[in-house]
Design a protein around this motif. Structure first.
Motif, PDB file in Angstrom:
ATOM      1  N   VAL A  33       0.852  -1.195   0.000  1.00 25.53           N
ATOM      2  CA  VAL A  33       0.000   0.000   0.000  1.00 25.53           C
ATOM      3  C   VAL A  33       0.888   1.245   0.000  1.00 25.53           C
ATOM      4  N   PRO A  34       0.961   1.972  -1.123  1.00 27.29           N
ATOM      5  CA  PRO A  34       1.657   3.256  -1.117  1.00 27.29           C
ATOM      6  C   PRO A  34       0.938   4.246  -0.195  1.00 27.29           C
ATOM      7  N   VAL A  35       1.724   5.054   0.520  1.00 26.94           N
ATOM      8  CA  VAL A  35       1.172   6.045   1.451  1.00 26.94           C
ATOM      9  C   VAL A  35       1.611   7.427   0.975  1.00 26.94           C
ATOM     10  N   ILE A  36       0.660   8.217   0.495  1.00 26.66           N
ATOM     11  CA  ILE A  36       0.949   9.559  -0.029  1.00 26.66           C
ATOM     12  C   ILE A  36       0.689  10.577   1.068  1.00 26.66           C
ATOM     13  N   ARG A  37       1.728  11.320   1.453  1.00 24.69           N
ATOM     14  CA  ARG A  37       1.561  12.357   2.481  1.00 24.69           C
ATOM     15  C   ARG A  37       1.172  13.669   1.829  1.00 24.69           C
ATOM     16  N   LEU A  38       0.029  14.216   2.250  1.00 23.29           N
ATOM     17  CA  LEU A  38      -0.470  15.507   1.773  1.00 23.29           C
ATOM     18  C   LEU A  38      -0.440  16.467   2.959  1.00 23.29           C
ATOM     19  N   GLN A  39       0.694  17.125   3.130  1.00 20.20           N
ATOM     20  CA  GLN A  39       0.963  17.954   4.306  1.00 20.20           C
ATOM     21  C   GLN A  39       1.177  19.394   3.878  1.00 20.20           C
ATOM     22  N   GLY A  40       0.404  20.305   4.432  1.00 22.20           N
ATOM     23  CA  GLY A  40       0.656  21.718   4.201  1.00 22.20           C
ATOM     24  C   GLY A  40      -0.496  22.448   3.545  1.00 22.20           C
ATOM     25  N   VAL A  41      -0.260  23.714   3.282  1.00 24.32           N
ATOM     26  CA  VAL A  41      -1.247  24.581   2.633  1.00 24.32           C
ATOM     27  C   VAL A  41      -1.300  24.241   1.148  1.00 24.32           C
ATOM     28  N   ILE A  42      -2.477  24.339   0.563  1.00 25.09           N
ATOM     29  CA  ILE A  42      -2.687  23.988  -0.845  1.00 25.09           C
ATOM     30  C   ILE A  42      -2.578  25.271  -1.671  1.00 25.09           C
ATOM     31  N   ALA A  43      -1.564  25.329  -2.532  1.00 23.92           N
ATOM     32  CA  ALA A  43      -1.335  26.542  -3.318  1.00 23.92           C
ATOM     33  C   ALA A  43      -0.464  26.197  -4.505  1.00 23.92           C
ATOM     34  N   SER A  44      -0.544  27.016  -5.548  1.00 26.11           N
ATOM     35  CA  SER A  44       0.260  26.795  -6.746  1.00 26.11           C
ATOM     36  C   SER A  44       1.376  27.821  -6.831  1.00 26.11           C
ATOM     37  N   ALA A  64       1.885  15.648  -9.024  1.00 22.79           N
ATOM     38  CA  ALA A  64       1.488  14.782 -10.135  1.00 22.79           C
ATOM     39  C   ALA A  64       2.350  13.523 -10.215  1.00 22.79           C
ATOM     40  N   SER A  65       3.671  13.683 -10.224  1.00 25.39           N
ATOM     41  CA  SER A  65       4.549  12.517 -10.382  1.00 25.39           C
ATOM     42  C   SER A  65       4.466  11.605  -9.164  1.00 25.39           C
ATOM     43  N   VAL A  66       4.289  12.187  -7.977  1.00 23.70           N
ATOM     44  CA  VAL A  66       4.179  11.396  -6.751  1.00 23.70           C
ATOM     45  C   VAL A  66       2.941  10.509  -6.808  1.00 23.70           C
ATOM     46  N   ILE A  67       1.808  11.107  -7.160  1.00 22.90           N
ATOM     47  CA  ILE A  67       0.547  10.365  -7.207  1.00 22.90           C
ATOM     48  C   ILE A  67       0.579   9.306  -8.310  1.00 22.90           C
ATOM     49  N   GLU A  68       1.110   9.696  -9.480  1.00 23.11           N
ATOM     50  CA  GLU A  68       1.177   8.746 -10.591  1.00 23.11           C
ATOM     51  C   GLU A  68       2.025   7.531 -10.221  1.00 23.11           C
ATOM     52  N   LYS A  69       3.179   7.745  -9.606  1.00 19.71           N
ATOM     53  CA  LYS A  69       4.050   6.625  -9.220  1.00 19.71           C
ATOM     54  C   LYS A  69       3.367   5.727  -8.192  1.00 19.71           C
ATOM     55  N   ALA A  70       2.680   6.343  -7.246  1.00 19.25           N
ATOM     56  CA  ALA A  70       2.030   5.556  -6.199  1.00 19.25           C
ATOM     57  C   ALA A  70       1.003   4.591  -6.780  1.00 19.25           C
ATOM     58  N   PHE A  71       0.253   5.023  -7.791  1.00 14.30           N
ATOM     59  CA  PHE A  71      -0.782   4.171  -8.370  1.00 14.30           C
ATOM     60  C   PHE A  71      -0.242   3.210  -9.428  1.00 14.30           C
ATOM     61  N   ARG A  72       0.821   3.609 -10.125  1.00 12.59           N
ATOM     62  CA  ARG A  72       1.242   2.852 -11.298  1.00 12.59           C
ATOM     63  C   ARG A  72       2.411   1.909 -11.044  1.00 12.59           C
ATOM     64  N   ARG A  73       3.148   2.092  -9.958  1.00 13.33           N
ATOM     65  CA  ARG A  73       4.307   1.243  -9.707  1.00 13.33           C
ATOM     66  C   ARG A  73       3.857  -0.077  -9.091  1.00 13.33           C
ATOM     67  N   LYS A 105       1.553  -3.417  -8.473  1.00 12.59           N
ATOM     68  CA  LYS A 105       0.115  -3.615  -8.321  1.00 12.59           C
ATOM     69  C   LYS A 105      -0.271  -3.374  -6.868  1.00 12.59           C
ATOM     70  N   PRO A 106      -0.492  -2.113  -6.504  1.00 12.83           N
ATOM     71  CA  PRO A 106      -0.823  -1.837  -5.104  1.00 12.83           C
ATOM     72  C   PRO A 106      -2.153  -2.450  -4.699  1.00 12.83           C
ATOM     73  N   ALA A 107      -2.197  -2.955  -3.464  1.00 11.95           N
ATOM     74  CA  ALA A 107      -3.458  -3.482  -2.936  1.00 11.95           C
ATOM     75  C   ALA A 107      -4.446  -2.358  -2.668  1.00 11.95           C
ATOM     76  N   GLY A 108      -3.932  -1.213  -2.321  1.00 12.46           N
ATOM     77  CA  GLY A 108      -4.717  -0.018  -2.063  1.00 12.46           C
ATOM     78  C   GLY A 108      -3.761   1.149  -2.020  1.00 12.46           C
ATOM     79  N   VAL A 109      -4.286   2.341  -1.875  1.00 12.70           N
ATOM     80  CA  VAL A 109      -3.466   3.547  -1.711  1.00 12.70           C
ATOM     81  C   VAL A 109      -3.998   4.309  -0.507  1.00 12.70           C
ATOM     82  N   ALA A 110      -3.086   4.781   0.332  1.00 17.39           N
ATOM     83  CA  ALA A 110      -3.474   5.560   1.517  1.00 17.39           C
ATOM     84  C   ALA A 110      -3.042   7.015   1.355  1.00 17.39           C
ATOM     85  N   LEU A 111      -3.886   7.920   1.799  1.00 16.47           N
ATOM     86  CA  LEU A 111      -3.565   9.348   1.865  1.00 16.47           C
ATOM     87  C   LEU A 111      -3.441   9.733   3.333  1.00 16.47           C
ATOM     88  N   VAL A 112      -2.358  10.391   3.693  1.00  9.54           N
ATOM     89  CA  VAL A 112      -2.216  10.941   5.041  1.00  9.54           C
ATOM     90  C   VAL A 112      -2.323  12.453   4.899  1.00  9.54           C
TER      91      VAL A 112
END
Length: 265
Positions: A14-25, A37-46, A48-55
């Motif tokens: 299970v890849p664990v994606i940390r979403l920490q901080g203020v949301i801004a561009s 983008a690259s973080v999320i894509e790698k987590a799903f595509r690398r 065969k994950p059983a699931g994906v977790a967001l922290v």
């Protein structure tokens, strides 16, 4: 070695994606669709994950970036047929809750702060200070709304109405996102969409979250004790990692601290 040997059952990952901080561009940094983008894509595509977790630990920020990040997560979850589990730490408020709703389930701590389903515009008014100090403001525009909400001019009722007109469709989009992803779990008899925040257990009672649970034990409960958790996170710019910042970054930090301070953090 098991992952390299065929016909041997592999431990679930299970890849664990940390979403920490203020949301801004842009140069303000924080969480952005471009940066993640690259973080999320790698987590799903690398593999065969059983699931994906967001922290998630975010007081919010840009509604557009929140929407883009959440949409990317849901698109990849659908494409890969992967379940997404969102875990809230201190706070998932405003845009932070928008991100949490990208999960199929939302898990919180009893003391997490959740909600703030609303839209805010904030500014300052300097016109009285300028008048006292003999400072004259000169503004020339083509288009009557070009100086909308100028902090160096007195606030005008028509500007306030225009800002409210801009906020309302953003608020509607936020509400529809929450309803679409939380569905029948929401207590629609409660006033959920007036930008209130709730602690974890209350958020569960209102259907804004699914239960009180922490990352490791909950994922072990779902996928077994041998589940492997692989951390993924957005790298900070080099200057931030070195503790160095320019004037613009310093101002962004003040804005970030103000957002966190709304929740006592």
């Amino acid at each position: 070695m098991k992952q390299y040997i065929p016909f041997i059952r592999k431990d679930p990952v299970v890849p664990v994606i940390r979403l920490q901080g203020v949301i801004a561009s842009g140069p303000r940094g924080g969480l952005s669709d471009q940066g993640l983008a690259s973080v999320i894509e790698k987590a799903f595509r690398r593999g065969k994950p059983a699931g994906v977790a967001l922290v998630i630990n975010s007081p919010g920020g840009s509604p557009v970036q929140s929407s883009l990040i959440a949409a990317r997560i849901r698109r990849l979850a659908s494409e890969k047929g992967v379940r997404v589990h969102a875990f809230v730490e201190d706070v998932a408020a405003s845009g932070g809750y928008w991100l949490a709703c990208a999960g199929d389930e939302i898990w919180v701590d009893e003391s997490s702060l959740v909600g703030s389903i609303g839209v805010i515009f904030s500014s300052f008014g300097f016109h009285e200070f300028m008048a006292r100090n003999g400072i004259e403001r000169r503004v020339h525009t083509a288009g009557r709304s070009k100086s909308l909400a100028d902090p160096f001019l007195p606030e005008k009722p028509e500007d306030v109405e225009r800002l409210r007109a801009l906020q309302e469709p953003i608020h509607r989009a936020f509400i529809e996102h929450v309803k679409r992803n939380r569905g029948a779990r929401l207590d629609l008899n409660a006033d959920l969409f007036n930008a209130d925040v709730w602690t974890g257990q209350e958020a569960v009672r209102l259907g804004l979250a699914d239960g009180v649970a922490h990352l490791v034990p909950k994922l072990q409960e779902i996928y077994g004790d041998k589940v492997r958790l692989l951390p993924y996170g957005q790298r900070r710019p080099l200057l931030q990692r070195l503790g160095m910042s320019l004037a613009g970054q310093a101002l962004a930090e003040v804005e970030n601290r103000a957002l966190w301070a709304r929740y006592g953090l």
